[in-house]
Design a protein around this motif. Sequence first.
Motif, PDB file in Angstrom:
ATOM      1  N   ALA A 198       0.918  -1.130  -0.092  1.00 30.58           N
ATOM      2  CA  ALA A 198       0.063  -0.216   0.136  1.00 30.58           C
ATOM      3  C   ALA A 198       1.013   1.296  -0.073  1.00 30.58           C
ATOM      4  O   ALA A 198       1.677   1.382   0.765  1.00 30.58           O
ATOM      5  N   VAL A 199       0.602   2.042  -0.742  1.00 31.73           N
ATOM      6  CA  VAL A 199       1.469   3.471  -1.221  1.00 31.73           C
ATOM      7  C   VAL A 199       0.406   4.328  -0.755  1.00 31.73           C
ATOM      8  O   VAL A 199      -0.480   4.355  -1.346  1.00 31.73           O
ATOM      9  N   ARG A 200       0.757   5.525  -0.080  1.00 22.67           N
ATOM     10  CA  ARG A 200      -0.033   6.747  -0.172  1.00 22.67           C
ATOM     11  C   ARG A 200       0.426   7.721  -1.152  1.00 22.67           C
ATOM     12  O   ARG A 200       1.515   7.809  -1.336  1.00 22.67           O
ATOM     13  N   ARG A 201      -0.457   8.861  -1.279  1.00 20.26           N
ATOM     14  CA  ARG A 201      -0.171  10.022  -1.976  1.00 20.26           C
ATOM     15  C   ARG A 201       0.934  10.646  -1.170  1.00 20.26           C
ATOM     16  O   ARG A 201       0.678  10.917   0.116  1.00 20.26           O
ATOM     17  N   GLU A 202       1.659  11.195  -1.904  1.00 22.22           N
ATOM     18  CA  GLU A 202       2.845  11.858  -1.533  1.00 22.22           C
ATOM     19  C   GLU A 202       4.030  11.062  -0.803  1.00 22.22           C
ATOM     20  O   GLU A 202       5.266  11.416  -0.661  1.00 22.22           O
TER      21      GLU A 202
END
Length: 256
Positions: free
Chosen positions: A197-201
């Motif tokens: 899972a990657v988050r924005r920014e």
Amino acid sequence: MVDVAFTALYPWSLPPDKPRTDRAAARSERDLYAAHFRHARIARLPADCPPWALGQDLGWVVRSPVTATLTPLSDTDVAVPEDEDVRAVSRRAGGGQMWRRGPDWIAVPDQGGSWLRRYDFRNSSGQWEAMFLPNGQGTVEWHLGVAVRLPQPYFLMVLPLDPPLPGLHVPVGIIGAKTVNTMTDISIAIHPTHPVAVRREQPVARLVLLHPDTLRATSTTTPLTAAPPAPASSPPDPAGPAAPVAAPNTTILDAS
């Protein structure tokens, strides 16, 4: 000084940014411990180590423009003869999505590959465009929505983070200025090895500027022509082995 221009093409785009080591904050914590605590110390401050600090500030950080869960792809390279239907070939390849890459196709099962189409965006021509494109052998081309202007004759190198993001392998790649400047937007290759899972920014990769001499550099190796003479042996010291010698600014304490 060389200037690399990053231009955001869409409202969601995140141009790469220059990392900066906060030396003042690191030194402030070190001094705080020294002033107020009996034993707690920061004996070796990474920010005061020039090789480490220069490495941290090298290049630009690439950040994810979206919040997403990336999963491994089980893709298959296939050919579609002119007299055959793409959907029929897709069924033979296991069903799912068919992506044309060059003269051939990449088949991606819907299970595990549905995230590829979740982030299609409207481009400057008003058409829907894929942010993620399968690139074969489990890799994906990730379009960032950022145009880059790179002066000749430099190159741009894509590097993984240090330490790398668990579950997301970023292959090292080098792109010349001529290619970079003709790309609508820059993309990086990624290879999810397990769900991540990657988050924005969130940082996902790094870009580094390369001079052509970096790629053309050669090396000269001088082998050892003769073995050094062996040290002369000496009789054992009746007083026992000598005490260890400390390096400069180092104290050796024998607690025995």
